[in-house]
Motif scaffolding. Sequence first.
Motif, PDB file in Angstrom:
ATOM      1  N   MET A   1       0.852  -1.288  -0.056  1.00  0.00           N
ATOM      2  CA  MET A   1      -0.050  -0.023   0.011  1.00  0.00           C
ATOM      3  C   MET A   1       1.022   1.153  -0.128  1.00  0.00           C
ATOM      4  O   MET A   1       1.376   1.525   1.012  1.00  0.00           O
ATOM      5  N   GLY A   2       0.751   2.070  -1.079  1.00  0.00           N
ATOM      6  CA  GLY A   2       1.808   3.138  -1.171  1.00  0.00           C
ATOM      7  C   GLY A   2       1.520   4.289  -0.184  1.00  0.00           C
ATOM      8  O   GLY A   2       2.571   4.605   0.247  1.00  0.00           O
ATOM      9  N   LYS A   3       0.486   4.787   0.019  1.00  0.00           N
ATOM     10  CA  LYS A   3       0.167   5.735   0.935  1.00  0.00           C
ATOM     11  C   LYS A   3      -0.969   5.331   1.999  1.00  0.00           C
ATOM     12  O   LYS A   3      -2.172   5.680   1.508  1.00  0.00           O
ATOM     13  N   PRO A   4      -0.964   4.986   2.967  1.00  0.00           N
ATOM     14  CA  PRO A   4      -2.035   4.334   4.065  1.00  0.00           C
ATOM     15  C   PRO A   4      -2.833   5.501   4.347  1.00  0.00           C
ATOM     16  O   PRO A   4      -4.008   5.127   4.626  1.00  0.00           O
ATOM     17  N   THR A   5      -2.457   6.638   4.191  1.00  0.00           N
ATOM     18  CA  THR A   5      -3.534   7.839   4.714  1.00  0.00           C
ATOM     19  C   THR A   5      -4.133   8.409   3.390  1.00  0.00           C
ATOM     20  O   THR A   5      -4.583   9.676   3.330  1.00  0.00           O
ATOM     21  N   GLY A   6      -3.811   8.105   2.282  1.00  0.00           N
ATOM     22  CA  GLY A   6      -4.142   8.661   0.695  1.00  0.00           C
ATOM     23  C   GLY A   6      -5.538   8.981   0.826  1.00  0.00           C
ATOM     24  O   GLY A   6      -5.836   9.979   0.279  1.00  0.00           O
ATOM     25  N   PHE A   7      -6.253   7.934   1.210  1.00  0.00           N
ATOM     26  CA  PHE A   7      -7.861   8.142   0.913  1.00  0.00           C
ATOM     27  C   PHE A   7      -8.488   8.960   1.968  1.00  0.00           C
ATOM     28  O   PHE A   7      -9.620   9.701   1.639  1.00  0.00           O
ATOM     29  N   MET A   8      -7.595   9.320   3.012  1.00  0.00           N
ATOM     30  CA  MET A   8      -8.083  10.552   3.814  1.00  0.00           C
ATOM     31  C   MET A   8      -7.639  11.967   3.500  1.00  0.00           C
ATOM     32  O   MET A   8      -8.337  12.930   4.006  1.00  0.00           O
ATOM     33  N   GLU A   9      -6.526  11.845   2.783  1.00  0.00           N
ATOM     34  CA  GLU A   9      -5.968  13.237   2.442  1.00  0.00           C
ATOM     35  C   GLU A   9      -6.370  13.711   1.261  1.00  0.00           C
ATOM     36  O   GLU A   9      -6.434  15.180   1.095  1.00  0.00           O
ATOM     37  N   TYR A  10      -6.742  13.173   0.246  1.00  0.00           N
ATOM     38  CA  TYR A  10      -7.269  13.484  -1.110  1.00  0.00           C
ATOM     39  C   TYR A  10      -8.394  13.295  -1.388  1.00  0.00           C
ATOM     40  O   TYR A  10      -8.965  11.958  -1.041  1.00  0.00           O
ATOM     41  N   GLN A  11      -8.833  13.986  -2.238  1.00  0.00           N
ATOM     42  CA  GLN A  11     -10.519  13.963  -2.863  1.00  0.00           C
ATOM     43  C   GLN A  11     -10.182  13.368  -4.218  1.00  0.00           C
ATOM     44  O   GLN A  11      -9.197  13.601  -4.766  1.00  0.00           O
ATOM     45  N   ARG A  12     -11.280  12.679  -4.702  1.00  0.00           N
ATOM     46  CA  ARG A  12     -11.465  12.222  -6.236  1.00  0.00           C
ATOM     47  C   ARG A  12     -11.160  13.419  -7.086  1.00  0.00           C
ATOM     48  O   ARG A  12     -11.983  14.429  -6.892  1.00  0.00           O
ATOM     49  N   GLU A  13     -10.516  13.118  -7.945  1.00  0.00           N
ATOM     50  CA  GLU A  13     -10.405  14.458  -9.015  1.00  0.00           C
ATOM     51  C   GLU A  13     -10.060  13.468 -10.338  1.00  0.00           C
ATOM     52  O   GLU A  13      -9.348  12.605 -10.403  1.00  0.00           O
ATOM     53  N   LEU A  14     -10.909  14.015 -11.367  1.00  0.00           N
ATOM     54  CA  LEU A  14     -10.669  13.586 -12.722  1.00  0.00           C
ATOM     55  C   LEU A  14     -10.126  14.689 -13.662  1.00  0.00           C
ATOM     56  O   LEU A  14     -10.440  15.774 -13.384  1.00  0.00           O
ATOM     57  N   GLN A  42      -3.988  10.496  -7.249  1.00  0.00           N
ATOM     58  CA  GLN A  42      -5.358   9.468  -7.365  1.00  0.00           C
ATOM     59  C   GLN A  42      -5.302   7.862  -6.996  1.00  0.00           C
ATOM     60  O   GLN A  42      -5.977   7.347  -6.238  1.00  0.00           O
ATOM     61  N   ALA A  43      -4.193   7.446  -7.433  1.00  0.00           N
ATOM     62  CA  ALA A  43      -3.675   6.044  -7.089  1.00  0.00           C
ATOM     63  C   ALA A  43      -3.495   5.763  -5.733  1.00  0.00           C
ATOM     64  O   ALA A  43      -3.675   4.953  -5.129  1.00  0.00           O
ATOM     65  N   SER A  44      -3.053   6.900  -4.897  1.00  0.00           N
ATOM     66  CA  SER A  44      -2.556   6.679  -3.611  1.00  0.00           C
ATOM     67  C   SER A  44      -4.080   6.846  -2.902  1.00  0.00           C
ATOM     68  O   SER A  44      -3.952   6.156  -1.389  1.00  0.00           O
ATOM     69  N   ARG A  45      -5.258   7.021  -3.275  1.00  0.00           N
ATOM     70  CA  ARG A  45      -6.376   6.804  -2.576  1.00  0.00           C
ATOM     71  C   ARG A  45      -7.007   5.599  -2.485  1.00  0.00           C
ATOM     72  O   ARG A  45      -7.790   5.116  -1.593  1.00  0.00           O
ATOM     73  N   CYS A  46      -6.253   4.445  -3.247  1.00  0.00           N
ATOM     74  CA  CYS A  46      -6.686   3.230  -3.046  1.00  0.00           C
ATOM     75  C   CYS A  46      -6.255   2.677  -1.645  1.00  0.00           C
ATOM     76  O   CYS A  46      -5.304   2.936  -1.312  1.00  0.00           O
ATOM     77  N   MET A  47      -7.231   2.066  -0.880  1.00  0.00           N
ATOM     78  CA  MET A  47      -6.997   1.571   0.486  1.00  0.00           C
ATOM     79  C   MET A  47      -6.190   0.243   0.471  1.00  0.00           C
ATOM     80  O   MET A  47      -5.882  -0.284   1.342  1.00  0.00           O
ATOM     81  N   ASP A  48      -5.926  -0.422  -0.783  1.00  0.00           N
ATOM     82  CA  ASP A  48      -5.474  -1.859  -0.759  1.00  0.00           C
ATOM     83  C   ASP A  48      -6.412  -2.714  -0.008  1.00  0.00           C
ATOM     84  O   ASP A  48      -5.632  -3.332   1.071  1.00  0.00           O
ATOM     85  N   LEU A 116     -13.671   2.229  -0.835  1.00  0.00           N
ATOM     86  CA  LEU A 116     -13.779   3.662  -0.347  1.00  0.00           C
ATOM     87  C   LEU A 116     -15.029   4.148  -0.830  1.00  0.00           C
ATOM     88  O   LEU A 116     -15.546   5.368  -0.122  1.00  0.00           O
ATOM     89  N   GLY A 117     -15.705   3.938  -1.769  1.00  0.00           N
ATOM     90  CA  GLY A 117     -17.139   4.202  -2.291  1.00  0.00           C
ATOM     91  C   GLY A 117     -18.299   4.083  -1.133  1.00  0.00           C
ATOM     92  O   GLY A 117     -19.248   4.750  -1.337  1.00  0.00           O
ATOM     93  N   ILE A 118     -18.082   3.287  -0.295  1.00  0.00           N
ATOM     94  CA  ILE A 118     -19.207   3.257   0.836  1.00  0.00           C
ATOM     95  C   ILE A 118     -19.459   4.373   1.376  1.00  0.00           C
ATOM     96  O   ILE A 118     -20.437   4.898   1.741  1.00  0.00           O
ATOM     97  N   SER A 119     -18.408   5.195   1.692  1.00  0.00           N
ATOM     98  CA  SER A 119     -18.638   6.478   2.541  1.00  0.00           C
ATOM     99  C   SER A 119     -17.805   7.661   1.933  1.00  0.00           C
ATOM    100  O   SER A 119     -18.102   8.800   2.321  1.00  0.00           O
ATOM    101  N   ASN A 120     -17.138   7.580   0.603  1.00  0.00           N
ATOM    102  CA  ASN A 120     -16.483   8.782   0.117  1.00  0.00           C
ATOM    103  C   ASN A 120     -16.689   8.321  -1.620  1.00  0.00           C
ATOM    104  O   ASN A 120     -17.017   7.339  -1.777  1.00  0.00           O
ATOM    105  N   PRO A 121     -16.301   9.436  -2.272  1.00  0.00           N
ATOM    106  CA  PRO A 121     -16.353   9.073  -3.735  1.00  0.00           C
ATOM    107  C   PRO A 121     -15.186   8.321  -4.109  1.00  0.00           C
ATOM    108  O   PRO A 121     -13.992   8.031  -3.485  1.00  0.00           O
ATOM    109  N   PRO A 122     -15.632   6.909  -4.919  1.00  0.00           N
ATOM    110  CA  PRO A 122     -14.432   5.959  -5.051  1.00  0.00           C
ATOM    111  C   PRO A 122     -13.265   6.530  -5.787  1.00  0.00           C
ATOM    112  O   PRO A 122     -13.073   7.434  -6.313  1.00  0.00           O
TER     113      PRO A 122
END
Length: 497
Positions: A1-14, A42-48, A116-122
Amino acid sequence: MGKPTGFMEYQRELPTDFLPEERILHWKEFHRPFPEEKLQIQASRCMDCGTPFCHTGRIFNGSAAGCPIHNLIPEWNDLIYHGLWQQALERLNKTNNFPEFTGRVCPAPCEGSCTLGISNPPVTIKNNELAIIEKGFAEGWMVPEPPARRTGQKVAVVGSGPSGLACADLLNRAGHSVTVFERADRVGGLLMYGIPNMKLDKSILKRRVDLMSAEGIEFVTRTEVGRNLPAEKLLIDFDAAVLCCGATKPRDLPVEGRQLKGVHFAMEFLTGNTRNLLGSTLEDDGMTVISARGKDVIVIGGGDTGTDCVGTALRHGCRSVTQFEILDKPSPVRQADNPWPEWPRVLKVDYGQEESMAVSGEDPRIFNVQTKRIVGDDNGRVKEIHTIQVEWVTGANGRKEPREIPGTEKVFPAQLVLIAMGFLGPEDQLIEKLAIARDARTNVQAEYGRYTTSVPGIFAAGDMRRGQSLVVWAIHEGRGAAREVDRFLMGETELKG
């Protein structure tokens, strides 16, 4: 897992798209490039996840959940985050023959099942996938890799849509000599003529076909098996054959006025437009091109095909476009009977609706509407459609059915009507000539996972076997059929379907 806190630090962006009012002036793809550093974020948001659902590829409650081809999503997200793009490409190519197609046209059931999509944008899985393969081509990593040896076995693949191409690709890798027959003038099936250029630029398709040709696959176009090539040649000239002809029989609209000029199936409209576009002209020659220029267009049916008709009509310069949908308007959020990790049945605004809203100021879709009849002028051309609103009630058989609401009749002007109501199954000719058994839905009868038909040596995959479905499911089936053909020819297989 690249960045364990990535899903908490960054918002979904396209990536931002070109403005709707700009992109309807051309036929180019309309997504802007995305900087590499943003892709890594964006890849760092993956929670593995310990138990990821993004790559499950299961059917829950009648809808797909996760990726049917079981992409190794957490793995290549981690590799993107660390900047290891070539390794990410290797992981992606293990499961997906054509990420440049799915990264453009797949509705991304993987994202619908992202934890992650359960509570935040996937996580932006689809865009990450596309970024990997495009970088692979840009860096020169995607080169022909013909098999080291040939088995001496010959296989025919009938149909060059996503299932046929995936099947041919894996069989060629196994060392078999593969010939793909396509009745159209260009390879690609629905990828070529069913999906407009602004969603999938045809140069992208040609790039892949050229690569497959360089790897030894033979493509034979303008050849319809069962018509200008005898069906029995499949059994005489080849050691096995796979039918991947799709489910191309359109569902019709049996109402008064259906026979009027100006009423067409959606695929007539889309196919003619792409043919014309590839011929470097957008003028209506009165033969193969159906023009929406200056017309009030009615699209009957939702889904991707209906959206593509809306976007194409706008690019023609139509006067107005309206899209009829007989079903209820979806909720903007998940309902209790549609929980994660099922595909979220929520209201979405696709590119065609977005473009129509930019032009007219309102959503082109009208929900809960049923066409009663089509009315023509003195010359036998459509001039208007008569409709009525419906509500969905539970019938005597326990199923939901539409009930007309008195007093809601309405008349819409129309000089072009496009029927985009889905498909009923495969065409009859080849199936009948080969005397292949069908299932209750008229699809080719072939057990899922085995893909064998009632005729020894003949296999079937994709929409022809399962019915109308997604491109990613077609790829999954083509891969599975290739595995079983290899087993049939060699007694065992190392292919992963």
